[in-house]
Design an enzyme around this catalytic site. Structure first.
Site, PDB file in Angstrom:
ATOM      1  N   HIS A  73      21.495 -17.848 -36.264  1.00 13.02           N
ATOM      2  CA  HIS A  73      21.700 -16.466 -35.817  1.00 13.02           C
ATOM      3  C   HIS A  73      21.045 -16.186 -34.466  1.00 13.02           C
ATOM      4  O   HIS A  73      21.265 -15.122 -33.881  1.00 13.02           O
ATOM      5  CB  HIS A  73      21.210 -15.466 -36.879  1.00 13.02           C
ATOM      6  CG  HIS A  73      19.731 -15.351 -36.993  1.00 13.02           C
ATOM      7  ND1 HIS A  73      18.984 -16.069 -37.897  1.00 13.02           N
ATOM      8  CD2 HIS A  73      18.838 -14.582 -36.316  1.00 13.02           C
ATOM      9  CE1 HIS A  73      17.711 -15.745 -37.779  1.00 13.02           C
ATOM     10  NE2 HIS A  73      17.592 -14.854 -36.827  1.00 13.02           N
ATOM     11  N   GLU A  94       3.918 -22.305 -23.630  1.00 12.49           N
ATOM     12  CA  GLU A  94       3.475 -20.912 -23.485  1.00 12.49           C
ATOM     13  C   GLU A  94       2.421 -20.560 -24.532  1.00 12.49           C
ATOM     14  O   GLU A  94       2.414 -21.098 -25.641  1.00 12.49           O
ATOM     15  CB  GLU A  94       4.680 -19.976 -23.625  1.00 12.49           C
ATOM     16  CG  GLU A  94       4.371 -18.497 -23.446  1.00 12.49           C
ATOM     17  CD  GLU A  94       3.862 -18.156 -22.050  1.00 12.49           C
ATOM     18  OE1 GLU A  94       2.661 -18.433 -21.787  1.00 12.49           O
ATOM     19  OE2 GLU A  94       4.646 -17.629 -21.240  1.00 12.49           O
ATOM     20  N   ASP A 136       0.194 -17.147 -23.722  1.00 14.95           N
ATOM     21  CA  ASP A 136       0.125 -15.719 -23.424  1.00 14.95           C
ATOM     22  C   ASP A 136       1.201 -15.404 -22.386  1.00 14.95           C
ATOM     23  O   ASP A 136       1.139 -15.883 -21.255  1.00 14.95           O
ATOM     24  CB  ASP A 136      -1.266 -15.371 -22.885  1.00 14.95           C
ATOM     25  CG  ASP A 136      -1.485 -13.872 -22.705  1.00 14.95           C
ATOM     26  OD1 ASP A 136      -0.485 -13.143 -22.602  1.00 14.95           O
ATOM     27  OD2 ASP A 136      -2.652 -13.441 -22.655  1.00 14.95           O
ATOM     28  N   THR A 138       0.254 -14.123 -18.698  1.00 17.31           N
ATOM     29  CA  THR A 138      -0.464 -14.909 -17.698  1.00 17.31           C
ATOM     30  C   THR A 138       0.182 -16.273 -17.500  1.00 17.31           C
ATOM     31  O   THR A 138       0.822 -16.815 -18.398  1.00 17.31           O
ATOM     32  CB  THR A 138      -1.932 -15.120 -18.116  1.00 17.31           C
ATOM     33  OG1 THR A 138      -1.962 -15.779 -19.397  1.00 17.31           O
ATOM     34  CG2 THR A 138      -2.658 -13.789 -18.233  1.00 17.31           C
ATOM     35  N   ASP A 165      -2.209 -20.094 -18.533  1.00 14.11           N
ATOM     36  CA  ASP A 165      -3.020 -19.510 -19.594  1.00 14.11           C
ATOM     37  C   ASP A 165      -4.398 -20.158 -19.592  1.00 14.11           C
ATOM     38  O   ASP A 165      -4.514 -21.380 -19.480  1.00 14.11           O
ATOM     39  CB  ASP A 165      -2.365 -19.732 -20.956  1.00 14.11           C
ATOM     40  CG  ASP A 165      -1.039 -19.003 -21.078  1.00 14.11           C
ATOM     41  OD1 ASP A 165      -0.910 -17.919 -20.480  1.00 14.11           O
ATOM     42  OD2 ASP A 165      -0.138 -19.520 -21.759  1.00 14.11           O
ATOM     43  N   ASP A 187      21.839 -21.421 -41.818  1.00 10.17           N
ATOM     44  CA  ASP A 187      21.343 -20.701 -40.642  1.00 10.17           C
ATOM     45  C   ASP A 187      20.444 -21.629 -39.833  1.00 10.17           C
ATOM     46  O   ASP A 187      19.213 -21.518 -39.850  1.00 10.17           O
ATOM     47  CB  ASP A 187      20.591 -19.448 -41.094  1.00 10.17           C
ATOM     48  CG  ASP A 187      20.177 -18.554 -39.932  1.00 10.17           C
ATOM     49  OD1 ASP A 187      20.657 -18.792 -38.807  1.00 10.17           O
ATOM     50  OD2 ASP A 187      19.375 -17.622 -40.154  1.00 10.17           O
ATOM     51  N   SER A 211      12.386 -15.045 -35.346  1.00 11.61           N
ATOM     52  CA  SER A 211      13.510 -15.777 -35.915  1.00 11.61           C
ATOM     53  C   SER A 211      13.683 -17.115 -35.216  1.00 11.61           C
ATOM     54  O   SER A 211      13.518 -17.227 -34.002  1.00 11.61           O
ATOM     55  CB  SER A 211      14.798 -14.957 -35.764  1.00 11.61           C
ATOM     56  OG  SER A 211      14.828 -13.894 -36.680  1.00 11.61           O
TER      57      SER A 211
END
Length: 400
Positions: free
Chosen positions: A181, A202, A204, A207, A210, A249, A346
């Site tokens: 989905h 990643e 944060d 910034t 990080d 899904d 999700s």
């Protein structure tokens, strides 16, 4: 002082003695018996650190991540007081395949990591280890936790507006696993948003790079995050976006280019062997993401929660009032008040740590599918796509 702290203190004392190449003595070729390395299933040998380039080079890296410090301390298997020089006396448990001549001290991605093709899944010597729709009631992760977590970035048609609407997990150097989905839904159709790129490394979103300050006051920064455009999305053929059951899904996202692994970008392991058929009932698992918090605002920092897996029959009883029919390709977890996955998480992984070769290896047991609205209702677990039911499908879709 704890044994681990003593061991690392000893290793720390020798850092200043290392410059350029480490000089080896004849005694460095001696093995002091077999052992089990910290990050490998193969047998290892207790040898002088100067005979183990992998650990000798790591000893020279500054600053070290907490995981690197722990690896060094736990790898020590003794001291050889017969030889001169503190460096030469240190004994470490070294995988047989990693013994040999000392290489340059500059850390770079291994050849195996850098050149791995898209149709190759990494072994558990590479995937699933740590150098920590929807997270509700979560706590902050550390800078190094769950390096396989990615953000899916969407672009609105005829606009330069980008948003993070879903999560996912890196499977290898070219593919991300997410929910179906996240690639096809009524919400995406209505918003006009199209999957554009994947963000890796990643922590944060406010910034870049990080950084975090350790208890000793030392400030450590991760490399800048990486955005890679999507080459194509692959949705399971049997997934029906408008179905109330939301079976199948699951989807794969192929990146436009290969990504090299680092401490901050690393794949999670797919279930293998006995884990494929395991429903993990009563297991405690981790979920992480940047989704909605209890304030109904997306979290800038990667959050994590711990959830317990339900018996599928009990979960079915809860969702039968919505005319949902669950099957063995799905699983349920959570149900604690105020602790749940929520909008934006999700497609993220439901992660289970399994002790493998003397260390915890994280496997992706499920993919976040759906849950109640509002999130975090007591007694209502979230529903996840059970990854083990789709291993063959995943492998069939991988291309070089």
């Amino acid at each position: 002082m704890a044994s681990t702290e003593r061991n690392f203190l000893l290793l720390s004392l020798v850092v200043s003695a290392l410059s350029g190449l480490v000089h080896r003595s004849d005694a460095a070729e001696i093995s002091f018996g077999s052992c089990t390395p910290q990050q490998s299933d193969e047998r290892g040998q207790c040898v002088h650190i100067t005979s183990c380039p992998y650990l000798a080079n790591l000893l020279m890296v500054e600053p070290k991540t907490p995981a690197q410090r722990i690896l060094l301390s736990k790898s020590q298997c003794g001291l050889d007081n017969r030889v001169e020089g503190l460096v030469n006396r240190i004994l470490v448990c070294c995988p047989q395949s990693m013994r040999g001549n000392i290489m340059d001290s500059e850390p770079t991605p291994s050849t195996r990591d850098a050149l791995q093709q898209g149709d190759v899944l990494p072994g558990n010597d590479v995937c699933g280890f740590l150098f920590a729709d929807r997270i509700f009631g979560g706590t902050n992760t550390t800078l190094w936790e769950f390096p396989w977590m990615v953000l899916l970035q969407y672009k609105k048609l005829f606009s330069e507006t980008y948003t993070f609407n879903c999560g996912g997990a890196l499977l290898n150097s070219r593919y991300v696993l997410t929910a179906g989905h996240c690639l096809a839904s009524r919400e995406l159709d209505k918003s006009g948003a199209v999957l554009h790129s994947v963000r890796l490394g990643e922590w944060d979103t406010r910034t870049d790079p990080d950084c975090t300050t350790q208890m000793n006051g030392q400030r450590i920064c991760a490399p800048k995050h990486i955005d890679i455009e999507v080459e194509k999305g692959i949705i399971h053929e049997m997934y029906a976006p408008n179905s109330v059951d939301q079976r199948n899904d699951i989807a794969l996202v192929r990146l436009k280019r290969i990504v090299s692994y680092t401490d901050y970008v690393r794949p999670i392991c797919l279930p293998t062997d006995g884990l494929v058929q395991n429903n993990f009932v009563d297991y405690g698992m981790d979920v992480a993401g940047w989704g909605l918090t209890e304030n109904m605002q997306p979290s800038a920092i990667k959050l994590k929660i711990t959830v317990n897996v339900w018996n599928l029959t009990s979960c079915q009883e809860k969702y039968s009032s919505f005319k949902v029919k669950l099957d063995d390709s799905q699983m349920c977890a959570g149900g604690q008040l105020g602790v749940d996955t929520c909008g934006g998480d999700s497609g993220g992984p439901l992660m289970v740590p399994i002790s493998t070769g003397g260390r915890d290896v994280f496997y992706i047991a499920g993919v976040t599918s759906y849950g109640t609205k509002p999130c975090g209702l007591k007694g209502w677990p979230g529903v996840y796509t059970r990854t083990g039911a789709f291993i063959d499908w995943i492998k069939q879709k991988l291309e070089p």
